[in-house]
Enzyme design. Structure first.
Site, PDB file in Angstrom:
ATOM      1  N   GLU A 160       0.887  -1.162   0.000  1.00 44.35           N
ATOM      2  CA  GLU A 160       0.000   0.000   0.000  1.00 44.35           C
ATOM      3  C   GLU A 160       0.919   1.203   0.000  1.00 44.35           C
ATOM      4  O   GLU A 160       1.733   1.374   0.902  1.00 44.35           O
ATOM      5  CB  GLU A 160      -0.863  -0.047   1.268  1.00 44.35           C
ATOM      6  CG  GLU A 160      -2.005   0.928   1.233  1.00 44.35           C
ATOM      7  CD  GLU A 160      -2.112   1.651   2.534  1.00 44.35           C
ATOM      8  OE1 GLU A 160      -2.378   1.021   3.559  1.00 44.35           O
ATOM      9  OE2 GLU A 160      -1.877   2.874   2.515  1.00 44.35           O
ATOM     10  N   CYS A 191      -2.598   7.700   5.019  1.00 46.86           N
ATOM     11  CA  CYS A 191      -2.672   7.367   3.594  1.00 46.86           C
ATOM     12  C   CYS A 191      -3.991   7.830   3.002  1.00 46.86           C
ATOM     13  O   CYS A 191      -4.121   7.940   1.791  1.00 46.86           O
ATOM     14  CB  CYS A 191      -2.475   5.876   3.392  1.00 46.86           C
ATOM     15  SG  CYS A 191      -3.265   4.899   4.655  1.00 46.86           S
TER      16      CYS A 191
HETATM   17  P1  NAP Z   1       9.489   3.856   3.423  1.00 48.34           P
HETATM   18  O1  NAP Z   1      10.677   4.674   3.198  1.00 48.34           O
HETATM   19  O2  NAP Z   1       8.822   3.294   2.234  1.00 48.34           O
HETATM   20  O3  NAP Z   1       9.922   2.656   4.391  1.00 48.34           O
HETATM   21  C1  NAP Z   1       8.990   1.673   4.828  1.00 48.34           C
HETATM   22  C2  NAP Z   1       9.743   0.391   5.156  1.00 48.34           C
HETATM   23  O4  NAP Z   1      10.217  -0.190   3.947  1.00 48.34           O
HETATM   24  C3  NAP Z   1      10.937   0.603   6.040  1.00 48.34           C
HETATM   25  O5  NAP Z   1      11.043  -0.490   6.921  1.00 48.34           O
HETATM   26  C4  NAP Z   1      12.091   0.595   5.069  1.00 48.34           C
HETATM   27  O6  NAP Z   1      13.227   0.083   5.687  1.00 48.34           O
HETATM   28  C5  NAP Z   1      11.628  -0.366   3.999  1.00 48.34           C
HETATM   29  N1  NAP Z   1      12.185  -0.029   2.689  1.00 48.34           N
HETATM   30  C6  NAP Z   1      11.974   1.128   2.016  1.00 48.34           C
HETATM   31  N2  NAP Z   1      12.627   1.088   0.848  1.00 48.34           N
HETATM   32  C7  NAP Z   1      13.256  -0.110   0.787  1.00 48.34           C
HETATM   33  C8  NAP Z   1      14.104  -0.731  -0.176  1.00 48.34           C
HETATM   34  N3  NAP Z   1      14.435  -0.117  -1.310  1.00 48.34           N
HETATM   35  N4  NAP Z   1      14.579  -1.957   0.086  1.00 48.34           N
HETATM   36  C9  NAP Z   1      14.258  -2.578   1.240  1.00 48.34           C
HETATM   37  N5  NAP Z   1      13.480  -2.043   2.197  1.00 48.34           N
HETATM   38  C10 NAP Z   1      12.987  -0.825   1.978  1.00 48.34           C
HETATM   39  O7  NAP Z   1       8.374   4.626   4.234  1.00 48.34           O
HETATM   40  P2  NAP Z   1       8.465   5.557   5.551  1.00 48.34           P
HETATM   41  O8  NAP Z   1       9.816   5.446   6.150  1.00 48.34           O
HETATM   42  O9  NAP Z   1       7.341   5.152   6.389  1.00 48.34           O
HETATM   43  O10 NAP Z   1       8.170   7.006   5.039  1.00 48.34           O
HETATM   44  C11 NAP Z   1       8.783   7.590   3.923  1.00 48.34           C
HETATM   45  C12 NAP Z   1       7.730   8.104   2.955  1.00 48.34           C
HETATM   46  O11 NAP Z   1       6.800   7.057   2.670  1.00 48.34           O
HETATM   47  C13 NAP Z   1       6.841   9.228   3.478  1.00 48.34           C
HETATM   48  O12 NAP Z   1       7.418  10.478   3.355  1.00 48.34           O
HETATM   49  C14 NAP Z   1       5.601   9.053   2.635  1.00 48.34           C
HETATM   50  O13 NAP Z   1       5.759   9.693   1.410  1.00 48.34           O
HETATM   51  C15 NAP Z   1       5.508   7.584   2.412  1.00 48.34           C
HETATM   52  N6  NAP Z   1       4.512   6.917   3.293  1.00 48.34           N
HETATM   53  C16 NAP Z   1       3.313   6.630   2.778  1.00 48.34           C
HETATM   54  C17 NAP Z   1       2.379   5.996   3.565  1.00 48.34           C
HETATM   55  C18 NAP Z   1       1.049   5.643   3.025  1.00 48.34           C
HETATM   56  O14 NAP Z   1       0.240   5.150   3.788  1.00 48.34           O
HETATM   57  N7  NAP Z   1       0.760   5.843   1.766  1.00 48.34           N
HETATM   58  C19 NAP Z   1       2.661   5.640   4.878  1.00 48.34           C
HETATM   59  C20 NAP Z   1       3.912   5.937   5.379  1.00 48.34           C
HETATM   60  C21 NAP Z   1       4.825   6.559   4.563  1.00 48.34           C
HETATM   61  P3  NAP Z   1      14.614   0.865   5.817  1.00 48.34           P
HETATM   62  O15 NAP Z   1      14.402   2.267   5.339  1.00 48.34           O
HETATM   63  O16 NAP Z   1      14.927   0.713   7.224  1.00 48.34           O
HETATM   64  O17 NAP Z   1      15.502   0.099   4.930  1.00 48.34           O
END
Ligand code: NAP
Length: 528
Positions: free
Chosen positions: A263, A300
Site C-alpha cells: 500500500e 494514507c
Molecule cells: P518507506 O521509506 O517506504 O519505508 C517503509 C519500510 O520499507 C521501512 O522499513 C524501510 O526500511 C523499507 N524499505 C523502504 N525502501 C526499501 C528498499 N528499497 N529496500 C528494502 N526495504 C525498503 O516509508 P516511511 O519510512 O514510512 O516514510 C517515507 C515516505 O513514505 C513518506 O514520506 C511518505 O511519502 C511515504 N509513506 C506513505 C504511507 C502511506 O500510507 N501511503 C505511509 C507511510 C509513509 P529501511 O528504510 O529501514 O531500509
C-alpha cells in the site's frame, strides 16, 4: 522491557552494528541501542518460519483464533509502557495512540472470530454426479490454506495498527502463515514491546517458535534479503511508492516470484459538487481542514486533492479553508526523513507555475509540519503530473474546473486511489452518477458526504485500490478480506474421506459454514 535485541523465534539476538530511535519532537536520539539486523539474521528467522509453517498451518480454526485473542490480551498487558514509548518515538499524541492500540486489539479479535466462523477456510463442496452424461462429475472439495511464511514491513505512520501486531501480521497469522516482521526503524522500542507480547502468545499457545520473529534494522539490505529469501512466500508492506516498487522488483526477480501486497500512495480526491458547495461551503471547509490536519496529515487517506467547479461558491470554500489552515499550528512529524520529504513536496508545489498558495499554518518544533493549502486550475492539473504526487503530510490542492465535463476529465486523469469522496445534495445526483463509474475504476472506497480519514476495521471495508494506491487492486489491507491475501485454494478430487482435511469432510466436524453444491450450508450443531 526494551533491550534492543532482535527477536528471532524465542531467541534474543544482538548485532555489533546498532542504531537508535529518534524522539522527533525534540530531535534527539533515545536509549537503548537496537540491533541492526541483516542477511544473517534473516537466514535464521526464515529457517525457523519454514520449520514452523507445516505445524502452524495444520492448526484448526479454533486454535488459531485462540492464539489471535491471546496476542490481543498480551498487547493490552504491556500497559502504559507501550503508549509512553510510542509517544516518544513518534511524536503522536497519547489519545491517538490509545485509540490505535484498541483498534489493533479489536482487529485481532475480529479476525479471531472470523477464523473461528470458518472465514479463512471458506470450504466449498461439489457432490459427485456419477450418472451425469456425457461425463460423470468427480467428488470435488475446496478449502483455503496459508500461502507460507510472510514478510511484513511495519508502517511508520501506524506504530501499532499497521506495525508489529497490526493488520498485515493479523491477516497472515489468521491465514495460518508464520510472520517475520521487518520493524520500522522509526519506532524500534514500540516494536520490541509488541514483539515480546506476540512471542509470549506463541509460547503460551504451544506453537513452534518460528511462527513469529521481529527483525530490527534500518538498512535496505535487511528488507531486500527478507523479500529475496526463498522461504518467504508473500510480503505485506505500507510506505512509500519507491519502497514498495523496490520490494516488488526484488520479489518478481526471484527464481520463484512471490506476491507483494504494497500500500503506497494516494491523494484521495474529494469532489465538492455544486449543490453541496452552494449549500454549505463554510461547513465543508471546516470538515475538510479537520481531516487534512489530523495526525499532521500523516494518513494514507489524507484528502490531498479537492475538485470543484470554478465560481463564487468554491471561492467561499477556499477562503474559509484558508483561514482555518492559517490558524492551524504545526504538529510534529514522525521522522526527520518524513518532515524533509514534506518540505520538499511543498517546495515543488510552490515552484510550480500556475499553482497559488492559499495559506500556510504556523511554524513548529524540530520536525514540525506546517499545514498548507494551494489552488490551481484543472487544465494545469491535467498537464503537470507533479501536481498529482502525494505530499505526505497536511497539504492539499484545490482544483477549479471550468464545467462538469472538465470535472469528469479530471476524474479520468487521476491515478489509482485508496478513496474518492463526493459531497453532494439531491440536485447533484446526475453529476454524481456520471462520476461514479469513473471513480469505481480509480478507487477502492467511495464515500458520500464524509471525509476519507478514519478507516473502519470490519468485513465490508476496502482499503486498497488500483496502482499506485496498492500493488494489487484485488485486495484490501484492512478488514477481514485482508486475510485472503495470504491464502490459496486447494481442491481435493475423489480423496478418501479419512484423508480429507476436517474442513471439507462430509460430516463437517468443525461445524463450518460451507458452500455445498452452490448453496450456503450452515452448520446445525454449535461450534465447539
Ligand atoms: P518507506 O521509506 O517506504 O519505508 C517503509 C519500510 O520499507 C521501512 O522499513 C524501510 O526500511 C523499507 N524499505 C523502504 N525502501 C526499501 C528498499 N528499497 N529496500 C528494502 N526495504 C525498503 O516509508 P516511511 O519510512 O514510512 O516514510 C517515507 C515516505 O513514505 C513518506 O514520506 C511518505 O511519502 C511515504 N509513506 C506513505 C504511507 C502511506 O500510507 N501511503 C505511509 C507511510 C509513509 P529501511 O528504510 O529501514 O531500509
Amino acid at each position: 522491557m526494551i533491550t534492543g535485541a532482535t527477536l528471532i523465534g524465542s531467541r534474543d539476538l544482538s548485532t555489533t552494528a546498532t542504531f537508535r530511535a529518534v524522539d522527533p519532537s525534540r530531535g534527539i536520539e533515545m536509549e537503548p541501542a537496537f540491533s541492526d539486523a541483516g542477511p544473517a539474521e534473516v537466514d535464521i528467522a526464515t529457517r525457523l518460519a519454514a520449520e514452523a509453517f507445516p505445524i502452524y498451518r495444520a492448526t484448526v480454526p479454533e486454535q488459531r483464533a485462540a492464539f489471535l485473542d491471546l496476542i490481543a490480551l498480551k498487547v493490552e498487558d504491556v500497559g502504559d509502557a507501550l503508549i509512553e514509548r510510542a509517544t516518544q518515538e513518534t511524536g503522536l499524541p497519547t489519545a491517538r495512540l490509545e485509540g490505535e492500540r484498541s483498534r489493533t486489539t479489536s482487529q485481532l479479535r475480529l479476525f479471531a472470530n472470523w477464523v473461528r466462523a470458518g472465514g479463512a477456510d471458506e470450504p466449498r463442496l461439489d457432490s459427485p454426479l456419477p450418472q451425469r452424461t456425457p461425463l460423470p462429475r468427480a467428488d470435488l472439495r475446496q478449502r483455503h490454506i496459508g500461502i507460507g511464511p510472510v514478510a511484513v514491513f511495519g508502517a511508520s505512520n501506524f506504530p501499532l495498527a499497521f506495525s508489529v501486531a497490526g493488520g498485515d501480521t493479523a491477516s497472515a497469522l489468521a491465514a495460518g502463515c508464520p510472520v517475520i516482521v521487518k520493524g520500522h526503524p522509526a519506532h524500534p522500542g514500540t516494536s520490541e514491546l509488541v514483539g515480546r507480547a506476540v512471542r509470549d502468545a506463541v509460547a503460551a499457545s504451544g506453537l513452534p517458535e518460528g511462527v513469529f520473529s521481529l527483525l530490527t534494522g534500518r538498512s535496505n539490505e535487511l528488507g531486500g534479503a527478507l523479500v529475496a529469501d526463498p522461504r518467504i512466500s508473500a510480503v505485506g508492506f505500507t510506505g512509500s511508492r519507491a519502497g514498495g516498487l523496490a520490494l516488488m522488483k526484488i520479489a518478481t526477480a526471484r527464481p520463484v516470484p512471490i506476491p507483494v501486497y504494497a500500500e503506497m500512495s494516494s491523494i484521495n480526491p474529494v469532489f465538492l459538487l455544486p449543490g453541496a458547495l452552494r449549500a454549505r461551503a463554510e461547513a465543508l471547509a471546516a470538515g475538510f481542514v479537520a481531516s487534512l490536519t489530523l495526525g499532521a496529515g500523516q494518513f494514507c487517506t489524507n484528502p490531498g486533492l479537492v475538485i470543484a467547479l470554478a465560481g463564487e461558491d468554491v471561492d467561499r470554500f477556499i477562503a474559509a479553508a484558508g483561514a482555518r489552515v492559517s490558524g492551524a499550528s504545526a504538529a510534529t512529524m514522525l521522522t526527520p526523513g518524513i518532515a524533509g520529504a514534506y518540505a520538499k513536496g511543498i517546495s515543488a508545489l510552490e515552484a510550480s507555475p500556475g499553482v497559488t498558495e492559499v495559506a500556510r499554518g504556523g511554524e513548529g518544533g524540530p520536525n514540525g509540519c506546517r499545514p498548507s493549502l494551494f489552488v490551481a486550475d484543472a487544465d494545469l492539473f491535467m498537464t503537470a503530473p507533479v501536481l498529482a504526487h502525494e505530499v505526505f503530510g497536511a497539504s492539499s490542492l484545490v482544483i477549479r474546473c471550468a464545467d462538469e465535463d472538465e470535472m469528469r476529465a479530471v476524474a479520468h486523469a487521476l491515478e489509482g486511489q485508496l478513496t474518492a469522496t463526493l459531497h453532494l445534495e439531491p440536485s447533484d445526483h446526475d453529476l454524481a452518477a456520471s462520476l461514479l463509474p469513473v471513480l469505481e475504476d480509480k478507487a477502492g472506497r467511495i464515500l458520500a458526504n464524509g471525509w476519507p480519514t478514519g478507516v473502519e476495521v470490519c468485513h465490508a471495508m476496502v482499503h486498497g485500490g488500483p496502482f499506485p494506491a496498492t500493488s494489487d487492486p484485488r485486495s484490501t489491507s484492512v478488514g477481514t478480506l485482508a486475510i485472503r491475501r495470504f491464502l490459496r485454494p486447494v481442491c481435493y478430487q475423489d480423496l478418501p474421506e479419512d484423508l480429507l482435511p476436517p474442513a471439507v469432510r462430509t460430516r463437517n466436524p468443525l461445524h463450518l459454514p460451507r458452500l455445498v453444491d452452490g448453496a450456503v450450508d450452515l452448520p446445525t450443531e454449535p461450534r465447539s
